[in-house]
Design an enzyme around this catalytic site. Sequence first.
Site, PDB file in Angstrom:
ATOM      1  N   HIS A 306    -102.520   8.159  14.935  1.00 35.43           N
ATOM      2  CA  HIS A 306    -102.025   9.473  14.517  1.00 35.43           C
ATOM      3  C   HIS A 306    -101.564   9.379  13.068  1.00 35.43           C
ATOM      4  CE1 HIS A 306     -99.681  13.200  14.572  1.00 35.43           C
ATOM      5  NE2 HIS A 306    -100.385  13.515  15.645  1.00 35.43           N
ATOM      6  N   ASP A 364    -103.743  13.087  23.273  1.00 35.77           N
ATOM      7  CA  ASP A 364    -105.068  13.292  23.873  1.00 35.77           C
ATOM      8  C   ASP A 364    -105.479  12.179  24.822  1.00 35.77           C
ATOM      9  OD1 ASP A 364    -105.700  14.506  20.682  1.00 35.77           O
ATOM     10  OD2 ASP A 364    -105.752  15.726  22.498  1.00 35.77           O
TER      11      ASP A 364
HETATM   12  C1  SDX Z   1    -104.324  15.322  17.246  1.00 35.06           C
HETATM   13  O1  SDX Z   1    -101.821  15.934  13.026  1.00 35.06           O
HETATM   14  C2  SDX Z   1    -101.439  16.262  14.235  1.00 35.06           C
HETATM   15  O2  SDX Z   1    -100.301  16.519  14.503  1.00 35.06           O
HETATM   16  C3  SDX Z   1    -102.572  16.320  15.255  1.00 35.06           C
HETATM   17  C4  SDX Z   1    -102.166  16.502  16.727  1.00 35.06           C
HETATM   18  C5  SDX Z   1    -101.556  17.861  16.959  1.00 35.06           C
HETATM   19  O3  SDX Z   1    -100.821  17.998  17.942  1.00 35.06           O
HETATM   20  O4  SDX Z   1    -101.899  18.808  16.197  1.00 35.06           O
HETATM   21  O5  SDX Z   1    -101.236  15.493  17.088  1.00 35.06           O
HETATM   22  C6  SDX Z   1    -103.384  16.408  17.651  1.00 35.06           C
HETATM   23  O6  SDX Z   1    -105.210  15.582  16.490  1.00 35.06           O
HETATM   24  C7  SDX Z   1    -104.072  13.916  17.729  1.00 35.06           C
HETATM   25  C8  SDX Z   1    -105.087  12.884  17.128  1.00 35.06           C
HETATM   26  C9  SDX Z   1    -106.381  12.976  17.974  1.00 35.06           C
HETATM   27  N1  SDX Z   1    -107.448  12.181  17.326  1.00 35.06           N
HETATM   28  C10 SDX Z   1    -107.896  11.041  17.885  1.00 35.06           C
HETATM   29  O7  SDX Z   1    -107.416  10.518  18.897  1.00 35.06           O
HETATM   30  C11 SDX Z   1    -109.105  10.453  17.167  1.00 35.06           C
HETATM   31  C12 SDX Z   1    -108.913   8.943  16.978  1.00 35.06           C
HETATM   32  N2  SDX Z   1    -107.853   8.746  15.963  1.00 35.06           N
HETATM   33  C13 SDX Z   1    -108.279   8.564  14.597  1.00 35.06           C
HETATM   34  O8  SDX Z   1    -109.401   9.282  14.217  1.00 35.06           O
HETATM   35  C14 SDX Z   1    -107.107   8.573  13.612  1.00 35.06           C
HETATM   36  O9  SDX Z   1    -106.118   7.786  14.145  1.00 35.06           O
HETATM   37  C15 SDX Z   1    -106.490   9.901  13.181  1.00 35.06           C
HETATM   38  C16 SDX Z   1    -107.509  10.841  12.638  1.00 35.06           C
HETATM   39  C17 SDX Z   1    -105.783  10.545  14.323  1.00 35.06           C
HETATM   40  C18 SDX Z   1    -105.472   9.580  12.081  1.00 35.06           C
HETATM   41  O10 SDX Z   1    -106.167   9.090  11.001  1.00 35.06           O
HETATM   42  P1  SDX Z   1    -105.425   8.685   9.633  1.00 35.06           P
HETATM   43  O11 SDX Z   1    -103.972   8.939   9.699  1.00 35.06           O
HETATM   44  O12 SDX Z   1    -106.180   9.301   8.512  1.00 35.06           O
HETATM   45  O13 SDX Z   1    -105.528   7.147   9.623  1.00 35.06           O
HETATM   46  P2  SDX Z   1    -106.743   6.350   9.011  1.00 35.06           P
HETATM   47  O14 SDX Z   1    -108.030   6.976   9.464  1.00 35.06           O
HETATM   48  O15 SDX Z   1    -106.514   6.169   7.560  1.00 35.06           O
HETATM   49  O16 SDX Z   1    -106.615   4.965   9.792  1.00 35.06           O
HETATM   50  C19 SDX Z   1    -105.731   3.959   9.297  1.00 35.06           C
HETATM   51  C20 SDX Z   1    -106.354   2.660   9.804  1.00 35.06           C
HETATM   52  C21 SDX Z   1    -107.829   2.513   9.402  1.00 35.06           C
HETATM   53  O17 SDX Z   1    -108.120   1.134   9.371  1.00 35.06           O
HETATM   54  P3  SDX Z   1    -108.044   0.353   7.905  1.00 35.06           P
HETATM   55  O18 SDX Z   1    -108.893   1.175   6.949  1.00 35.06           O
HETATM   56  O19 SDX Z   1    -106.571   0.390   7.527  1.00 35.06           O
HETATM   57  O20 SDX Z   1    -108.555  -1.006   8.203  1.00 35.06           O
HETATM   58  O21 SDX Z   1    -106.338   2.655  11.245  1.00 35.06           O
HETATM   59  C22 SDX Z   1    -107.671   2.637  11.723  1.00 35.06           C
HETATM   60  C23 SDX Z   1    -108.570   3.088  10.591  1.00 35.06           C
HETATM   61  O22 SDX Z   1    -109.883   2.549  10.718  1.00 35.06           O
HETATM   62  N3  SDX Z   1    -107.713   3.566  12.857  1.00 35.06           N
HETATM   63  C24 SDX Z   1    -108.358   3.349  13.990  1.00 35.06           C
HETATM   64  C25 SDX Z   1    -108.075   4.459  14.800  1.00 35.06           C
HETATM   65  N4  SDX Z   1    -107.285   5.302  14.142  1.00 35.06           N
HETATM   66  C26 SDX Z   1    -107.060   4.754  12.927  1.00 35.06           C
HETATM   67  N5  SDX Z   1    -109.152   2.319  14.393  1.00 35.06           N
HETATM   68  C27 SDX Z   1    -109.672   2.416  15.650  1.00 35.06           C
HETATM   69  N6  SDX Z   1    -109.432   3.444  16.488  1.00 35.06           N
HETATM   70  C28 SDX Z   1    -108.635   4.477  16.097  1.00 35.06           C
HETATM   71  N7  SDX Z   1    -108.423   5.494  16.920  1.00 35.06           N
END
Ligand code: SDX
Length: 429
Positions: A306, A364
């Site tokens: 998140h 989720d």
């Molecule tokens: C919702 O914003 C809100 O409040 C949203 C929400 C709401 O109520 O409105 O809470 C609802 O959208 C919840 C989130 C649902 N999405 C998912 O479950 C999809 C999977 N999660 C990811 O796509 C991700 O964690 C996000 C999009 C939720 C957050 O992404 P960020 O904050 O932009 O973080 P990032 O992509 O920069 O990741 C940081 C690191 C990266 O690795 P490095 O580049 O540092 O090596 O963490 C890794 C990412 O690759 N990473 C993950 C991951 N999420 C982040 N790696 C594997 N699996 C994951 N799920």
Amino acid sequence: MSAKSGSFKIGDTTVDMPVKSGTIGPDVIDIGKLYNETGCFTFDPGFLSTAACESKITYIDGDEGILLHRGYPIEQLADHGDFLETCYLLLYGELPTSAQKAEFDYTVTRHTMVHDQMSRFFQGFRRDAHPMAVMVGAVGALAAFYHDSTDINDPTQRMIASIRMVAKMPTLAAMAYKYNIGQPFVYPKNDLDYASNFLRMCFAVPCEDYKVNPVLARALDRIFTLHADHEQNASTSTVRLAGSTGANPFACIAAGIAALWGPAHGGANEICLKMLMEIGTVDRIPHFIARAKDKNDPFRLMGFGHRVYKNFDPRAKIMHKTCHEVLAELGIKDDPLLDVAMELERIALSDPYFVERKLYPNVDFYSGITLKAMGFPTTMFTALFAVARTVGWIAQWTEMIGDPHQKIGRPRQLYTGAPHRDYPPIGKR
Ligand code: SDX
């Protein structure tokens, strides 16, 4: 707000900028005059360090895993109140008295029907259309049916539009589901509460009476509460930006639904369940964990991570408890998907990759298992999220519209394209 200031030096220019403090949470640096005094923009794609507005509605502490609506913890709202009470709180800022709650429930209930011509509107969609595609279209179309509540400058019309949106979203979502499965639409009933009405509109058929399961209705009502609002997330920011142009509330909510649909946002609950189904059994988890860690693989562990929560999403804990309640009520002793989800959570939370990046289950992660057990197809999961989040979008939109300092949202950019060049005749290219 306490008066502090910071200064920023660029070249020979030093700019003093006020630092504003909120009630709780991080201070903000007011950079409003930065461009005029330095000719520079700030650069923050994805808004990792940017507060786009001031708000009194919801507060999240991502490090502590705290979510407050108008100061009340989500755990207490979910345990002691119902979804319409949270709606009242988000819209009007205070918890209702019993008389105010009764009046609000009565009013919302009597706005749950939609203009009957909406049923003809649905006929234009393919039967197999994704419910979110239908919701974007149908909600945007409400502006074509309810002209008497589209004047955003009239507080009465804004209030009517707000009530209409909260009340009609379940009806439209249920219509999208019924249309999808080729069953007749079921009209709302005024003697049912919000969640019970939605369950009946989705699962009742004309051939027999439908009896609402109170345990499932209570669980669904709590799921709606968990999804009601969440500060300036992507879809809420979309609604605010659309609203800043003066667009009518139905158009703004349709824009929010479109943004919510993305798999990184509200679409994650549908993708997360499909991921759990693809994993299938506990022994296949290590393969998917490896894929989630592989930078060359776009696969991510859906339902994990998140932007704000770097601790457990408080909603995920309540959702996990609700999931067990629903499975127990339905007599589902050992759901393989739940086994996979719980083992996946256990493994991920002990894996350095996830621990270092503070990736925890989000709202989720368990919602899909719960909704599937209730009988909803995966394609309806994000539509249910949209039903719940509509009140948050409307509350945030209303707050923005009511802000006397509100301006149209118009970000700038860092341009890295071609500098000026003259047009060459086609023969000289
Ligand atoms: C919702 O914003 C809100 O409040 C949203 C929400 C709401 O109520 O409105 O809470 C609802 O959208 C919840 C989130 C649902 N999405 C998912 O479950 C999809 C999977 N999660 C990811 O796509 C991700 O964690 C996000 C999009 C939720 C957050 O992404 P960020 O904050 O932009 O973080 P990032 O992509 O920069 O990741 C940081 C690191 C990266 O690795 P490095 O580049 O540092 O090596 O963490 C890794 C990412 O690759 N990473 C993950 C991951 N999420 C982040 N790696 C594997 N699996 C994951 N799920």
